[in-house]
Design a protein around this motif. Structure first.
Motif, PDB file in Angstrom:
ATOM      1  N   PRO A   1     -14.780 -23.707 -13.411  1.00 38.99           N
ATOM      2  CA  PRO A   1     -14.555 -22.445 -13.017  1.00 38.99           C
ATOM      3  C   PRO A   1     -13.485 -21.505 -13.366  1.00 38.99           C
ATOM      4  CG  PRO A   1     -14.954 -24.353 -11.234  1.00 38.99           C
ATOM      5  CD  PRO A   1     -14.406 -24.908 -12.499  1.00 38.99           C
ATOM      6  N   ARG A   2     -13.906 -20.386 -13.624  1.00 46.02           N
ATOM      7  CA  ARG A   2     -13.197 -19.001 -13.720  1.00 46.02           C
ATOM      8  C   ARG A   2     -13.474 -18.218 -12.827  1.00 46.02           C
ATOM      9  NH1 ARG A   2     -13.965 -16.902 -18.378  1.00 46.02           N
ATOM     10  NH2 ARG A   2     -16.022 -17.825 -18.780  1.00 46.02           N
ATOM     11  N   TYR A   3     -12.800 -17.444 -12.534  1.00 51.45           N
ATOM     12  CA  TYR A   3     -12.988 -16.263 -11.382  1.00 51.45           C
ATOM     13  C   TYR A   3     -12.115 -15.119 -11.139  1.00 51.45           C
ATOM     14  CZ  TYR A   3      -9.772 -20.029  -9.943  1.00 51.45           C
ATOM     15  OH  TYR A   3      -8.640 -20.912  -9.904  1.00 51.45           O
ATOM     16  N   LYS A   4     -12.815 -14.123 -10.777  1.00 56.23           N
ATOM     17  CA  LYS A   4     -12.112 -12.819 -10.326  1.00 56.23           C
ATOM     18  C   LYS A   4     -12.170 -12.070  -8.960  1.00 56.23           C
ATOM     19  CE  LYS A   4     -15.968 -10.250 -12.164  1.00 56.23           C
ATOM     20  NZ  LYS A   4     -17.031 -11.145 -12.337  1.00 56.23           N
ATOM     21  N   ALA A   5     -11.265 -11.460  -8.391  1.00 62.37           N
ATOM     22  CA  ALA A   5     -11.292 -10.984  -7.163  1.00 62.37           C
ATOM     23  C   ALA A   5     -10.740  -9.666  -6.995  1.00 62.37           C
ATOM     24  CB  ALA A   5     -10.450 -12.098  -6.356  1.00 62.37           C
ATOM     25  N   GLY A   6     -11.295  -9.156  -5.816  1.00 63.36           N
ATOM     26  CA  GLY A   6     -10.761  -7.784  -5.264  1.00 63.36           C
ATOM     27  C   GLY A   6     -10.220  -7.983  -4.037  1.00 63.36           C
ATOM     28  N   LEU A   7      -9.039  -7.293  -3.912  1.00 60.92           N
ATOM     29  CA  LEU A   7      -8.472  -7.367  -2.398  1.00 60.92           C
ATOM     30  C   LEU A   7      -8.344  -5.777  -1.886  1.00 60.92           C
ATOM     31  CD1 LEU A   7      -7.397  -8.921  -0.182  1.00 60.92           C
ATOM     32  CD2 LEU A   7      -5.244  -8.910  -1.607  1.00 60.92           C
ATOM     33  N   HIS A   8      -8.851  -5.534  -0.509  1.00 64.03           N
ATOM     34  CA  HIS A   8      -8.578  -4.401  -0.057  1.00 64.03           C
ATOM     35  C   HIS A   8      -8.476  -4.525   1.583  1.00 64.03           C
ATOM     36  CE1 HIS A   8      -8.543  -0.036   0.684  1.00 64.03           C
ATOM     37  NE2 HIS A   8      -9.670  -0.105   1.396  1.00 64.03           N
ATOM     38  N   ALA A   9      -7.781  -3.612   2.040  1.00 64.17           N
ATOM     39  CA  ALA A   9      -7.476  -3.854   3.669  1.00 64.17           C
ATOM     40  C   ALA A   9      -7.621  -2.304   4.213  1.00 64.17           C
ATOM     41  CB  ALA A   9      -6.037  -4.103   3.961  1.00 64.17           C
ATOM     42  N   GLY A  10      -8.195  -2.416   5.511  1.00 68.02           N
ATOM     43  CA  GLY A  10      -8.290  -1.044   6.216  1.00 68.02           C
ATOM     44  C   GLY A  10      -9.177  -1.287   7.524  1.00 68.02           C
ATOM     45  N   GLU A  11      -9.825  -0.444   8.317  1.00 67.21           N
ATOM     46  CA  GLU A  11     -10.140  -0.427   9.579  1.00 67.21           C
ATOM     47  C   GLU A  11     -11.819  -0.833   9.309  1.00 67.21           C
ATOM     48  OE1 GLU A  11      -9.418   1.957  13.279  1.00 67.21           O
ATOM     49  OE2 GLU A  11     -11.118   3.011  12.311  1.00 67.21           O
TER      50      GLU A  11
END
Length: 298
Positions: A201-211
């Motif tokens: 497996p190879r993978y990519k990811a996006g991360l964000h935070a907020g209300e």
């Protein structure tokens, strides 16, 4: 038992676990009884069970009342466990207590983790083997998510969406650590993946935070849903990974949730316009995850 439980239906797994617990408890109880009685009498351990009073106990109502109570307790525990696995521990507790019956505004971080080249994998492996490959990957993801305090929000096709509840603008561990731990887990099992599927497996990811607004929805099937711009932005951030040559992209809001784990640095990409959102978002490429994964160097 863990492997059997993964492959069996929830009903069958709960029934087998219940039977196993009941038999184990009865056998342990019998051994303790034999040992205890033999200590205080002249009877041998096996001879204890030939004594009339002991046989009377095993044939009497007190023993069978205990067995029935044990079956009931084990069944409730194991069926509850299976329901918890279906809904998720936090979702089950929230639904039972009615915490989100009225919508609640709260701060959360979201990680969209997606398998790379999923279309090509599906074509090379075929639908059945690809499903097994994806399911095995999702099982490997669970440990790192739990270790960093995350919760699996939902599975969407080849993607797993993870969330962390943020209190006071901070988290105990940075969500980016999830991928470091996942790299280690996949590297340790890389040979097994190659032997079974010819792929790792190879993978990519996006991360964000907020209300977001979290609320209970549904009647025939209840669930917890997080809605708001934060969820949409996190999905769009993950969608930028390929264009920006990154394995893990984080927004400025997500970057400051906690100190980055050792060995991981942030490189600013700049302000990026995201589809469906007014205003650019500052993104950071987290290194060395995007340069060379632990899986590829193993």
């Amino acid at each position: 038992m863990p492997r059997f439980a993964r492959e069996a239906s929830p009903l069958r797994a709960a029934l087998v676990r219940t039977a196993f617990y009941v038999v184990a408890c009865v056998l342990v109880g019998a051994v303790l009884m034999g040992w205890n009685v033999s200590r205080h009498t002249e009877a041998t351990f096996l001879g204890v069970f030939a004594r009339p009073e002991v046989q009377g106990y095993f044939h009497g109502p007190l023993f069978w009342i205990g067995v029935v109570a044990l079956v009931a307790a084990a069944a409730v525990m194991n069926f509850g466990r299976e329901i918890r696995l279906v809904l998720g521990p936090s979702a089950l507790a929230a639904l039972l207590t009615g915490r989100y019956r009225v919508p609640v505004r709260e701060e959360r971080a979201f990680l969209f983790l997606d398998l790379t080249d999923s279309t090509g994998l599906a074509q090379r492996l075929g639908p059945t083997r690809y499903h097994a490959f994806k399911n095995e990957f999702f099982r490997d993801v669970a440990g790192p998510i739990s270790a960093t305090g995350g919760q699996i929000y939902q599975y969407v096709g080849d993607e797993v969406v993870v969330t962390w509840r943020v209190r006071g603008g901070r988290l105990a561990r940075h969500p980016a650590e999830t991928l470091l731990l996942l790299d280690e887990a996949i590297a340790a099992r890389a040979d097994r993946y190659r032997a079974r599927y010819g792929e790792v497996p190879r993978y990519k990811a996006g991360l964000h935070a907020g209300e977001v607004v979290t609320a209970e929805v549904g009647t025939l099937k209840k669930d917890l849903v997080h809605t708001g711009d934060t969820v949409n932005v996190a999905a769009r951030v993950e969608g930028q990974c390929h264009a920006l040559g990154a394995r893990l992209l984080a927004s400025e809001a997500a970057l400051g949730l906690a100190p980055l784990p050792a060995g991981l640095g942030a490189e600013e990409v700049g302000a990026v316009e995201l589809r469906g959102r007014a205003g650019a978002v500052r993104l950071f490429r987290l290194l060395p995850l995007d340069a060379a994964s632990a899986t590829e160097t193993a």
